[in-house]
Design a protein around this motif. Structure first.
Motif, PDB file in Angstrom:
ATOM      1  N   THR A  42       0.803  -1.119   0.147  1.00 38.76           N
ATOM      2  CA  THR A  42       0.065   0.004   0.017  1.00 38.76           C
ATOM      3  C   THR A  42       0.863   1.404   0.056  1.00 38.76           C
ATOM      4  OG1 THR A  42      -1.798   1.235   1.055  1.00 38.76           O
ATOM      5  CG2 THR A  42      -0.142   0.082   2.434  1.00 38.76           C
ATOM      6  N   ALA A  43       0.403   2.208  -0.215  1.00 37.02           N
ATOM      7  CA  ALA A  43       0.935   3.690  -0.025  1.00 37.02           C
ATOM      8  C   ALA A  43       1.234   3.840   1.428  1.00 37.02           C
ATOM      9  CB  ALA A  43       0.133   4.851  -0.745  1.00 37.02           C
ATOM     10  N   ASN A  44       2.377   4.638   1.674  1.00 32.47           N
ATOM     11  CA  ASN A  44       2.461   5.257   2.984  1.00 32.47           C
ATOM     12  C   ASN A  44       1.674   6.384   3.127  1.00 32.47           C
ATOM     13  OD1 ASN A  44       3.332   6.338   5.175  1.00 32.47           O
ATOM     14  ND2 ASN A  44       5.556   5.441   5.031  1.00 32.47           N
ATOM     15  N   HIS A  45       0.482   6.455   3.479  1.00 32.32           N
ATOM     16  CA  HIS A  45      -0.352   7.493   3.360  1.00 32.32           C
ATOM     17  C   HIS A  45      -0.119   8.716   4.237  1.00 32.32           C
ATOM     18  CE1 HIS A  45      -3.564   5.709   0.935  1.00 32.32           C
ATOM     19  NE2 HIS A  45      -2.849   4.495   1.522  1.00 32.32           N
ATOM     20  N   ARG A  46       0.615   8.111   5.520  1.00 33.10           N
ATOM     21  CA  ARG A  46       0.960   9.108   6.774  1.00 33.10           C
ATOM     22  C   ARG A  46       2.050   9.894   6.112  1.00 33.10           C
ATOM     23  NH1 ARG A  46       0.977   7.795  12.948  1.00 33.10           N
ATOM     24  NH2 ARG A  46       1.326   9.882  13.779  1.00 33.10           N
ATOM     25  N   ALA A  49       1.231  12.215   3.481  1.00 32.88           N
ATOM     26  CA  ALA A  49       0.680  13.316   3.685  1.00 32.88           C
ATOM     27  C   ALA A  49       1.417  14.500   4.417  1.00 32.88           C
ATOM     28  CB  ALA A  49      -0.416  12.944   4.802  1.00 32.88           C
ATOM     29  N   GLU A  50       2.419  13.763   5.385  1.00 40.46           N
ATOM     30  CA  GLU A  50       3.112  14.801   6.261  1.00 40.46           C
ATOM     31  C   GLU A  50       4.023  15.488   5.390  1.00 40.46           C
ATOM     32  OE1 GLU A  50       7.123  15.024   8.245  1.00 40.46           O
ATOM     33  OE2 GLU A  50       6.498  12.860   8.502  1.00 40.46           O
ATOM     34  N   LYS A  62       0.547  28.572   7.002  1.00 40.02           N
ATOM     35  CA  LYS A  62       0.519  28.042   8.352  1.00 40.02           C
ATOM     36  C   LYS A  62      -0.894  27.736   8.924  1.00 40.02           C
ATOM     37  CE  LYS A  62       4.714  29.090   9.074  1.00 40.02           C
ATOM     38  NZ  LYS A  62       5.714  28.511   8.262  1.00 40.02           N
ATOM     39  N   ARG A  63      -1.960  27.877   7.876  1.00 40.08           N
ATOM     40  CA  ARG A  63      -3.122  27.520   8.383  1.00 40.08           C
ATOM     41  C   ARG A  63      -3.771  26.748   6.968  1.00 40.08           C
ATOM     42  NH1 ARG A  63      -5.743  29.389  12.535  1.00 40.08           N
ATOM     43  NH2 ARG A  63      -7.757  29.333  11.459  1.00 40.08           N
ATOM     44  N   ILE A  64      -3.701  25.661   7.309  1.00 40.74           N
ATOM     45  CA  ILE A  64      -3.787  24.528   6.194  1.00 40.74           C
ATOM     46  C   ILE A  64      -5.137  23.811   6.579  1.00 40.74           C
ATOM     47  CG2 ILE A  64      -3.167  22.769   4.761  1.00 40.74           C
ATOM     48  CD1 ILE A  64      -0.237  23.653   5.438  1.00 40.74           C
ATOM     49  N   ALA A  65      -6.410  23.979   5.871  1.00 46.94           N
ATOM     50  CA  ALA A  65      -7.551  23.343   6.174  1.00 46.94           C
ATOM     51  C   ALA A  65      -7.383  21.997   5.875  1.00 46.94           C
ATOM     52  CB  ALA A  65      -8.603  23.921   5.433  1.00 46.94           C
ATOM     53  N   LEU A  66      -7.831  20.989   6.652  1.00 48.38           N
ATOM     54  CA  LEU A  66      -7.851  19.445   6.760  1.00 48.38           C
ATOM     55  C   LEU A  66      -9.133  19.205   6.329  1.00 48.38           C
ATOM     56  CD1 LEU A  66      -6.886  16.711   6.396  1.00 48.38           C
ATOM     57  CD2 LEU A  66      -7.112  16.697   9.031  1.00 48.38           C
ATOM     58  N   ILE A  67      -9.524  18.625   4.799  1.00 54.54           N
ATOM     59  CA  ILE A  67     -10.685  18.201   4.412  1.00 54.54           C
ATOM     60  C   ILE A  67     -11.025  16.827   4.433  1.00 54.54           C
ATOM     61  CG2 ILE A  67     -12.697  18.677   2.890  1.00 54.54           C
ATOM     62  CD1 ILE A  67     -11.372  21.367   2.268  1.00 54.54           C
ATOM     63  N   GLY A  68     -11.623  16.070   5.346  1.00 52.99           N
ATOM     64  CA  GLY A  68     -11.505  14.606   5.373  1.00 52.99           C
ATOM     65  C   GLY A  68     -10.648  14.129   6.289  1.00 52.99           C
ATOM     66  N   SER A  69     -11.208  13.492   7.491  1.00 49.96           N
ATOM     67  CA  SER A  69     -10.347  13.000   8.407  1.00 49.96           C
ATOM     68  C   SER A  69     -10.952  11.797   9.425  1.00 49.96           C
ATOM     69  CB  SER A  69      -9.963  14.225   9.325  1.00 49.96           C
ATOM     70  OG  SER A  69     -11.191  14.735  10.279  1.00 49.96           O
ATOM     71  N   SER A  70     -11.973  11.372   8.919  1.00 56.28           N
ATOM     72  CA  SER A  70     -12.551  10.326   9.779  1.00 56.28           C
ATOM     73  C   SER A  70     -12.083   9.068   9.632  1.00 56.28           C
ATOM     74  CB  SER A  70     -14.183  10.335   9.554  1.00 56.28           C
ATOM     75  OG  SER A  70     -14.595   9.209  10.209  1.00 56.28           O
ATOM     76  N   ARG A  80      -3.968   9.869   6.448  1.00 57.84           N
ATOM     77  CA  ARG A  80      -3.497  11.119   5.960  1.00 57.84           C
ATOM     78  C   ARG A  80      -3.799  12.282   6.864  1.00 57.84           C
ATOM     79  NH1 ARG A  80      -6.698   9.357   0.721  1.00 57.84           N
ATOM     80  NH2 ARG A  80      -5.556   7.833   0.187  1.00 57.84           N
ATOM     81  N   ALA A  81      -4.804  12.160   7.739  1.00 61.26           N
ATOM     82  CA  ALA A  81      -5.083  13.293   8.753  1.00 61.26           C
ATOM     83  C   ALA A  81      -3.987  13.288  10.030  1.00 61.26           C
ATOM     84  CB  ALA A  81      -6.135  12.953   9.481  1.00 61.26           C
ATOM     85  N   LEU A  82      -3.512  12.019  10.154  1.00 64.29           N
ATOM     86  CA  LEU A  82      -2.233  11.788  10.935  1.00 64.29           C
ATOM     87  C   LEU A  82      -1.144  12.336  10.592  1.00 64.29           C
ATOM     88  CD1 LEU A  82      -2.698   8.503  12.502  1.00 64.29           C
ATOM     89  CD2 LEU A  82      -3.357  10.583  13.596  1.00 64.29           C
ATOM     90  N   GLY A  83      -0.668  12.510   9.321  1.00 58.58           N
ATOM     91  CA  GLY A  83       0.020  13.071   8.566  1.00 58.58           C
ATOM     92  C   GLY A  83       0.100  14.543   8.618  1.00 58.58           C
ATOM     93  N   TRP A  84      -0.967  14.831   8.482  1.00 63.42           N
ATOM     94  CA  TRP A  84      -1.330  16.348   8.638  1.00 63.42           C
ATOM     95  C   TRP A  84      -0.796  17.141   9.861  1.00 63.42           C
ATOM     96  CZ3 TRP A  84      -4.775  19.060  11.777  1.00 63.42           C
ATOM     97  CH2 TRP A  84      -5.049  20.332  11.495  1.00 63.42           C
ATOM     98  N   GLN A  85      -1.334  16.128  10.710  1.00 65.85           N
ATOM     99  CA  GLN A  85      -0.840  16.620  12.289  1.00 65.85           C
ATOM    100  C   GLN A  85       0.677  16.474  12.438  1.00 65.85           C
ATOM    101  OE1 GLN A  85      -2.872  17.823  15.076  1.00 65.85           O
ATOM    102  NE2 GLN A  85      -0.994  18.222  15.721  1.00 65.85           N
ATOM    103  N   ASP A  86       1.293  15.418  11.998  1.00 65.29           N
ATOM    104  CA  ASP A  86       2.510  15.295  12.063  1.00 65.29           C
ATOM    105  C   ASP A  86       3.384  16.157  11.496  1.00 65.29           C
ATOM    106  OD1 ASP A  86       2.067  12.747  13.275  1.00 65.29           O
ATOM    107  OD2 ASP A  86       2.835  11.547  11.491  1.00 65.29           O
TER     108      ASP A  86
END
Length: 183
Positions: A42-46, A49-50, A62-70, A80-86
């Motif tokens: 699989t792809a390394n989604h995290r 995304a990071e 500095k203010r990047i909206a994350l659309i779709g995180s559930s 991918r959402a975890l990568g955003w946070q990372d």
């Protein structure tokens, strides 16, 4: 079962009982969280995304909206959402959690539009990070209607395969993430 000696599975998150009973080597081309005894590619989604969000942060967003995180609808979107946070954590910045729009794929179109409109009217994001192409496709017409701007005025990243992105068309100038593979 004498006609083949291994299984290559595409897009499989769940294996039906008869397939599990073959007792053959198998590899899935998606994370197979339901059947951990099978290998997967699989792809390394995290990590991807990071990397994408880090790129935006380095460009001054500095203010990047994350659309779709559930994680309830898609484990890969959750990664991918975890990568955003990372990316925010590694940059020593506080992630703008108020700019998270949860996964909208399970909601009605009216509710999706309402959430998109609220984000667009806020206007306090500098870039967008879409966890998949379906969300981007749903966002673009709402963005044009609410903001009065063309989609090519947006900056950000979107995850999805190239076939899905062809449907978006030329009006979008977002970057699309090419994910490194992991085993």
């Amino acid at each position: 079962c004498g006609q083949f000696n291994a299984l290559l599975l595409f897009g499989t998150y769940f294996l039906p009982e008869p397939v599990r009973n073959f007792n053959l080597p198998a590899i899935s081309l998606n994370p197979n969280t339901e059947q951990p005894q099978f290998s997967y590619l699989t792809a390394n989604h995290r990590a991807a995304a990071e990397s994408a969000v880090r790129y935006l942060l380095e460009r001054g967003h500095k203010r990047i909206a994350l659309i779709g995180s559930s994680p309830l609808s898609s484990f890969s979107q959750h990664l991918r959402a975890l990568g955003w946070q990372d990316a925010y954590d590694k940059a020593g910045l506080s992630a703008p959690r108020e700019l998270i729009v949860p996964n909208l794929l399970l909601e009605s179109e009216i509710e999706q539009e309402r959430r998109f409109e609220a984000l667009i009217r806020r206007g306090d994001y500098s870039a967008l990070f879409f966890s998949n192409g379906a969300l981007l496709q749903r966002f673009l017409p709402v963005y044009a209607r609410v903001s009065g701007k063309r989609a090519d005025s947006l900056e950000g990243f979107c995850f999805d395969d190239l076939d899905a992105m062809v449907k978006v068309g030329d009006e979008c100038s977002l970057n699309f993430v090419r994910m490194p593979l992991v085993r």
